[in-house]
Scaffold this motif. Sequence first.
Motif, PDB file in Angstrom:
ATOM      1  N   HIS A 192       0.844  -1.183   0.000  1.00  0.00           N
ATOM      2  CA  HIS A 192       0.000   0.000   0.000  1.00  0.00           C
ATOM      3  C   HIS A 192       0.879   1.233   0.000  1.00  0.00           C
ATOM      4  O   HIS A 192       1.794   1.343   0.811  1.00  0.00           O
ATOM      5  N   TYR A 193       0.631   2.151  -0.910  1.00  0.00           N
ATOM      6  CA  TYR A 193       1.399   3.385  -0.973  1.00  0.00           C
ATOM      7  C   TYR A 193       0.739   4.440  -0.093  1.00  0.00           C
ATOM      8  O   TYR A 193      -0.472   4.490   0.041  1.00  0.00           O
ATOM      9  N   GLY A 194       1.543   5.282   0.483  1.00  0.00           N
ATOM     10  CA  GLY A 194       1.040   6.241   1.458  1.00  0.00           C
ATOM     11  C   GLY A 194       0.383   7.457   0.865  1.00  0.00           C
ATOM     12  O   GLY A 194      -0.188   8.261   1.579  1.00  0.00           O
ATOM     13  N   ARG A 195       0.444   7.657  -0.440  1.00  0.00           N
ATOM     14  CA  ARG A 195      -0.150   8.833  -1.048  1.00  0.00           C
ATOM     15  C   ARG A 195      -0.786   8.450  -2.378  1.00  0.00           C
ATOM     16  O   ARG A 195      -0.685   7.320  -2.824  1.00  0.00           O
ATOM     17  N   LEU A 196      -1.450   9.417  -3.000  1.00  0.00           N
ATOM     18  CA  LEU A 196      -2.044   9.202  -4.309  1.00  0.00           C
ATOM     19  C   LEU A 196      -1.192   9.899  -5.356  1.00  0.00           C
ATOM     20  O   LEU A 196      -0.658  10.969  -5.115  1.00  0.00           O
ATOM     21  N   TYR A 197      -1.075   9.288  -6.537  1.00  0.00           N
ATOM     22  CA  TYR A 197      -0.191   9.788  -7.579  1.00  0.00           C
ATOM     23  C   TYR A 197      -0.999  10.247  -8.791  1.00  0.00           C
ATOM     24  O   TYR A 197      -2.018   9.632  -9.125  1.00  0.00           O
ATOM     25  N   PRO A 198      -0.566  11.311  -9.478  1.00  0.00           N
ATOM     26  CA  PRO A 198      -1.293  11.747 -10.678  1.00  0.00           C
ATOM     27  C   PRO A 198      -1.089  10.757 -11.826  1.00  0.00           C
ATOM     28  O   PRO A 198       0.029  10.362 -12.128  1.00  0.00           O
ATOM     29  N   VAL A 199      -2.194  10.355 -12.451  1.00  0.00           N
ATOM     30  CA  VAL A 199      -2.172   9.332 -13.497  1.00  0.00           C
ATOM     31  C   VAL A 199      -3.068   9.796 -14.648  1.00  0.00           C
ATOM     32  O   VAL A 199      -4.062  10.481 -14.429  1.00  0.00           O
ATOM     33  N   LEU A 200      -2.709   9.414 -15.871  1.00  0.00           N
ATOM     34  CA  LEU A 200      -3.516   9.722 -17.037  1.00  0.00           C
ATOM     35  C   LEU A 200      -4.357   8.491 -17.373  1.00  0.00           C
ATOM     36  O   LEU A 200      -3.819   7.428 -17.652  1.00  0.00           O
ATOM     37  N   LEU A 201      -5.677   8.625 -17.327  1.00  0.00           N
ATOM     38  CA  LEU A 201      -6.600   7.529 -17.632  1.00  0.00           C
ATOM     39  C   LEU A 201      -7.060   7.669 -19.075  1.00  0.00           C
ATOM     40  O   LEU A 201      -7.562   8.720 -19.472  1.00  0.00           O
ATOM     41  N   VAL A 202      -6.877   6.614 -19.875  1.00  0.00           N
ATOM     42  CA  VAL A 202      -7.302   6.612 -21.271  1.00  0.00           C
ATOM     43  C   VAL A 202      -8.583   5.792 -21.368  1.00  0.00           C
ATOM     44  O   VAL A 202      -8.596   4.609 -21.052  1.00  0.00           O
ATOM     45  N   LYS A 203      -9.642   6.452 -21.825  1.00  0.00           N
ATOM     46  CA  LYS A 203     -10.934   5.772 -21.949  1.00  0.00           C
ATOM     47  C   LYS A 203     -11.006   5.010 -23.262  1.00  0.00           C
ATOM     48  O   LYS A 203     -10.125   5.105 -24.115  1.00  0.00           O
ATOM     49  N   LEU A 204     -12.085   4.249 -23.450  1.00  0.00           N
ATOM     50  CA  LEU A 204     -12.241   3.414 -24.640  1.00  0.00           C
ATOM     51  C   LEU A 204     -12.359   4.229 -25.919  1.00  0.00           C
ATOM     52  O   LEU A 204     -11.926   3.801 -26.986  1.00  0.00           O
ATOM     53  N   ASP A 205     -12.939   5.427 -25.840  1.00  0.00           N
ATOM     54  CA  ASP A 205     -13.096   6.247 -27.038  1.00  0.00           C
ATOM     55  C   ASP A 205     -11.853   7.073 -27.352  1.00  0.00           C
ATOM     56  O   ASP A 205     -11.830   7.811 -28.327  1.00  0.00           O
ATOM     57  N   GLY A 206     -10.810   6.956 -26.541  1.00  0.00           N
ATOM     58  CA  GLY A 206      -9.561   7.674 -26.787  1.00  0.00           C
ATOM     59  C   GLY A 206      -9.411   8.939 -25.975  1.00  0.00           C
ATOM     60  O   GLY A 206      -8.341   9.551 -25.977  1.00  0.00           O
ATOM     61  N   SER A 207     -10.446   9.369 -25.292  1.00  0.00           N
ATOM     62  CA  SER A 207     -10.338  10.568 -24.476  1.00  0.00           C
ATOM     63  C   SER A 207      -9.535  10.261 -23.220  1.00  0.00           C
ATOM     64  O   SER A 207      -9.439   9.117 -22.772  1.00  0.00           O
ATOM     65  N   THR A 208      -8.920  11.297 -22.659  1.00  0.00           N
ATOM     66  CA  THR A 208      -8.059  11.120 -21.492  1.00  0.00           C
ATOM     67  C   THR A 208      -8.560  11.970 -20.333  1.00  0.00           C
ATOM     68  O   THR A 208      -9.138  13.036 -20.535  1.00  0.00           O
ATOM     69  N   VAL A 209      -8.314  11.485 -19.136  1.00  0.00           N
ATOM     70  CA  VAL A 209      -8.701  12.168 -17.908  1.00  0.00           C
ATOM     71  C   VAL A 209      -7.537  12.049 -16.936  1.00  0.00           C
ATOM     72  O   VAL A 209      -6.954  10.971 -16.787  1.00  0.00           O
ATOM     73  N   ARG A 210      -7.191  13.147 -16.293  1.00  0.00           N
ATOM     74  CA  ARG A 210      -6.156  13.104 -15.255  1.00  0.00           C
ATOM     75  C   ARG A 210      -6.838  12.831 -13.921  1.00  0.00           C
ATOM     76  O   ARG A 210      -7.812  13.477 -13.559  1.00  0.00           O
ATOM     77  N   LEU A 211      -6.325  11.846 -13.184  1.00  0.00           N
ATOM     78  CA  LEU A 211      -6.877  11.521 -11.871  1.00  0.00           C
ATOM     79  C   LEU A 211      -5.757  11.112 -10.936  1.00  0.00           C
ATOM     80  O   LEU A 211      -4.597  11.025 -11.331  1.00  0.00           O
ATOM     81  N   ARG A 212      -6.097  10.878  -9.692  1.00  0.00           N
ATOM     82  CA  ARG A 212      -5.109  10.465  -8.695  1.00  0.00           C
ATOM     83  C   ARG A 212      -5.337   8.987  -8.407  1.00  0.00           C
ATOM     84  O   ARG A 212      -6.457   8.561  -8.173  1.00  0.00           O
ATOM     85  N   TYR A 213      -4.221   8.195  -8.459  1.00  0.00           N
ATOM     86  CA  TYR A 213      -4.311   6.746  -8.328  1.00  0.00           C
ATOM     87  C   TYR A 213      -3.401   6.300  -7.201  1.00  0.00           C
ATOM     88  O   TYR A 213      -2.428   6.969  -6.865  1.00  0.00           O
ATOM     89  N   LYS A 214      -3.689   5.139  -6.620  1.00  0.00           N
ATOM     90  CA  LYS A 214      -2.960   4.667  -5.444  1.00  0.00           C
ATOM     91  C   LYS A 214      -1.547   4.196  -5.753  1.00  0.00           C
ATOM     92  O   LYS A 214      -0.717   4.127  -4.867  1.00  0.00           O
TER      93      LYS A 214
END
Length: 114
Positions: free
Chosen positions: A38-60
């Motif tokens: 388990h990591y102690g913080r959340l990290y910024p990650v780029l999520l690629v959806k099925l249609d090709g669009s991207t969303v920036r979110l925080r991941y464990k």
Amino acid sequence: MAALGRVLSALRLPARPVTTSVRANSNRAAISHLHRQHYGRLYPVLLVKLDGSTVRLRYKEPKRILMLPLDSSTLPEAQRKARLRRQFPSKPKVGAEETFEGIDLGTYQRFWKK
């Protein structure tokens, strides 16, 4: 003599041995990576959806890109088979072994050491 005894008793180690505390947990140093579940913080990650669009979110976990899995049942039959062929390639066919029966060894005699 009494003064010497007091100095020596002051220099003696305490009754309990002095030990250094070694932490055997997930924060210990490692050569390749930190061994933690388990990591102690959340990290910024780029999520690629099925249609090709991207969303920036925080991941464990510290990753750069996350891709959502594609539902192969929604694909046309030709694309689905092409994806399966890329995912599970066929094993290479084993060719016939080469034999040395038809080779004239006299032509290579100059390369041999004497």
